[in-house]
Design an enzyme around this catalytic site. Structure first.
Site: not given
Ligand code: NAP
Length: 525
Positions: A221, A296, A330
């Site tokens: 997804k 992650e 991140c």
């Molecule tokens: P996010 O809002 O948590 O979204 C990540 C994924 O989860 C997206 O595909 C999103 O879908 C999906 N999602 C959202 N709500 C969900 C739910 N209730 N159930 C299932 N899936 C759901 O994060 P983001 O804004 O895309 O990414 C930024 C974050 O990722 C930052 O906090 C960053 O630090 C973190 N990150 C961490 C790493 C690591 O390796 N630790 C690497 C990269 C990024 P939609 O976008 O379609 O809503």
């Protein structure tokens, strides 16, 4: 009709406000693209991997209710494409396909799985420039950086192709003469892989490479903001001979897709990269069926500059860590801790370097800072900056939206930060470098560790004893010493504390997709 519009709004809740909030039947390709972007889209379309439907059981399919969702170019706000907006029913079918495919894929020999992965790697590398263009188009990062992500993302497939052949078990010396004891490593089963928008390709391959190598099948997804790269990668997997059902992609209504993956007893593992808030929800949801979980999540990286640092090395490392992807990673330095004796010199050298960072559309020559992903991201940066300034922080450079408009933000430096400000406690996720002053090594370590996050940390020092001491004292999963870019497919990537569970990449990343089975054979004398 009412219901369709209601559901459509769910699909669009996280899109920028300048966009329409309905999810409707639309022509497949863009309707408002500028000539430059149109050329890129046309080129991608003719290459055969500009996909807009979901992939279920080897077939490209529309959302069952015909709904679509817009994908936008963050540099211009233009609509690039309308992709299928899927939910519960499509996800359940994708899970069933992955479950059926698991029966045969898990029986492929390691060498056969390795060949498929290697072919997939080769195809991605052969289409590196075009995939890079696609990433720039939907995510906004500069083209050179996007092509770099393609190589980085592909490296996980190459590495996994090699590791597939090294999934060894174990033989345990038996305490009884008539028994033989073994440990077998076997694939976990169907994996739900949920990924963010900031690395549209690499966050997928970092999960799917080792999953497929281990013998698992996947339902991916991708983020609604960047599904086109995921779909292109899936098309190339198909061309590489990955059998139908082994890789499935659904996108659209995130909570519905997430809930379906969590509820299914056929899904044995959730691997997630994204925000800590969503990660916690998924971890709680996975408890219902006791799935394995890898997370992650977000970071809050300290970047410590000691008095004894080589200032050129420290500036280069800080720039790389802080401003890559316009601060949207991140592992971006979120707090730059600078020792008293070098503070003024460092701040002035950093300002000199940052004012030369060229901001613009990622397709323009020389641009190193693209737009932020959407309006909400810009507003978050503005809110955190205003809060810091109201509490005494000073803007040394930038500090506002860029003249280019849309979601461009000026590369910014602010000083006089303390660790209690919101900007020090939350991920900025934008091009804002925040400077905190400290006096002693102990104080720096204490500030650095005073956070719930524990993903990456950096420090710069030329003192050998200090490099060991500080590396050991930092409560983080990854530590960069005199280096700001640390990620590679051969090393374990992941966080401690609330930054996550498990590791991706390296030989350790394979374990996340393997179960250990203990076999005891009796009557063997
Ligand atoms: P996010 O809002 O948590 O979204 C990540 C994924 O989860 C997206 O595909 C999103 O879908 C999906 N999602 C959202 N709500 C969900 C739910 N209730 N159930 C299932 N899936 C759901 O994060 P983001 O804004 O895309 O990414 C930024 C974050 O990722 C930052 O906090 C960053 O630090 C973190 N990150 C961490 C790493 C690591 O390796 N630790 C690497 C990269 C990024 P939609 O976008 O379609 O809503």
């Amino acid at each position: 009709m009412m219901m369709m519009i209601a559901q459509a709004s769910i699909c669009k809740t996280r899109l920028p406000s300048l966009l329409s909030t309905t999810c409707m039947l639309q022509p497949r390709l863009s309707r408002q693209l500028s000539t430059g972007a149109n050329d890129v889209a046309a080129r991608l379309n003719s290459s055969g991997f500009f996909r807009t439907q979901g992939l279920i059981g080897g077939k490209w399919v529309d959302a069952y209710a015909g709904k679509t969702i817009e994908v936008n170019n963050p540099a211009t706000g233009e609509v690039i494409a309308n992709v299928a907006c899927m939910g519960t029913r499509e996800t359940n079918d994708a899970i069933s396909s992955a479950y059926d495919a698991f029966k045969s894929w898990s029986k492929f020999t390691a060498a056969e799985r390795s060949k498929c992965l290697r072919k997939w790697y080769d195809l991605i590398m052969a289409n590196k420039e075009q995939l890079g263009e696609l990433i720039t188009l939907e995510q906004g990062k500069p083209l050179k950086e996007a092509i770099g992500e393609v190589s980085y993302g592909a490296s996980f497939l190459e590495f996994s192709a090699e590791e597939a052949k090294r999934v060894y078990g174990d033989i345990i010396p038996s305490p009884l003469a008539d028994r033989r004891l073994f440990v077998l490593k076997q694939p976990v089963g169907v994996v739900g892989a949920i990924t963010p928008w900031n690395f549209p390709l690499a966050m997928i391959t970092r999960k799917v490479g080792p999953a497929l190598a281990a013998g698992c099948t996947v339902v991916i997804k991708p983020s609604e903001f960047t599904p086109l790269t995921a779909l292109a990668a899936a098309e190339l997997a198909h061309q590489a001979g990955v059998p139908p059902g082994v890789v499935n992609v659904v996108m659209g209504n995130a909570p519905e897709i997430g809930d379906a993956l969590l509820a299914s007893t056929q899904v044995r593992k959730i691997t997630f990269t994204g925000s800590t808030a969503v990660g916690k929800k998924l971890m709680a949801g996975a408890a219902g069926t006791v799935k394995k979980v890898s997370l992650e999540l977000g970071g809050n990286a300290p970047c410590i500059i000691f008095d004894d640092a080589d200032i050129e090395v420290a500036i280069k490392g800080t720039l790389g860590s802080k401003f890559r992807n316009s601060g949207q990673t991140c592992v971006c330095a979120n707090r730059i801790l600078v020792q008293d004796g070098i503070y003024d010199k460092f701040a002035s050298a950093l300002a000199d370097a940052v004012k030369n960072l060229k901001v613009g559309d990622g397709f323009s020559e020389g641009v190193v800072q693209g737009p932020l992903i959407n309006e909400a991201a810009v507003q978050k940066v503005e809110t955190l900056l205003q809060d810091a300034v109201s509490k005494g922080a000073k803007v040394l450079l930038g500090g506002k939206r860029h003249d280019l408009g849309f979601t461009f933000y000026e590369p910014t430096i602010i000083s006089d930060i303390n660790n209690e400000m919101r900007i020090s406690r939350e991920e900025v996720f934008g091009p804002v470098a925040t400077l905190l002053r400290f006096k002693t090594e102990d104080e720096a370590i204490s500030i650095a560790n005073d956070t719930n996050a524990g993903l990456a940390a950096y420090f710069f020092s030329s003192n050998v004893q200090r490099t060991w001491r500080v590396a050991e004292a930092l409560e983080y999963g990854i530590v960069g010493v005199n280096e700001g870019l640390v990620s590679t497919e051969v090393a374990p990537f992941g966080g401690v504390k609330q930054s996550g569970l498990g590791r991706e990449g390296s030989k350790y990343g394979m374990d996340e997709f393997l179960e250990m089975k203990y076999v005891c054979m009796g009557n063997m004398s």
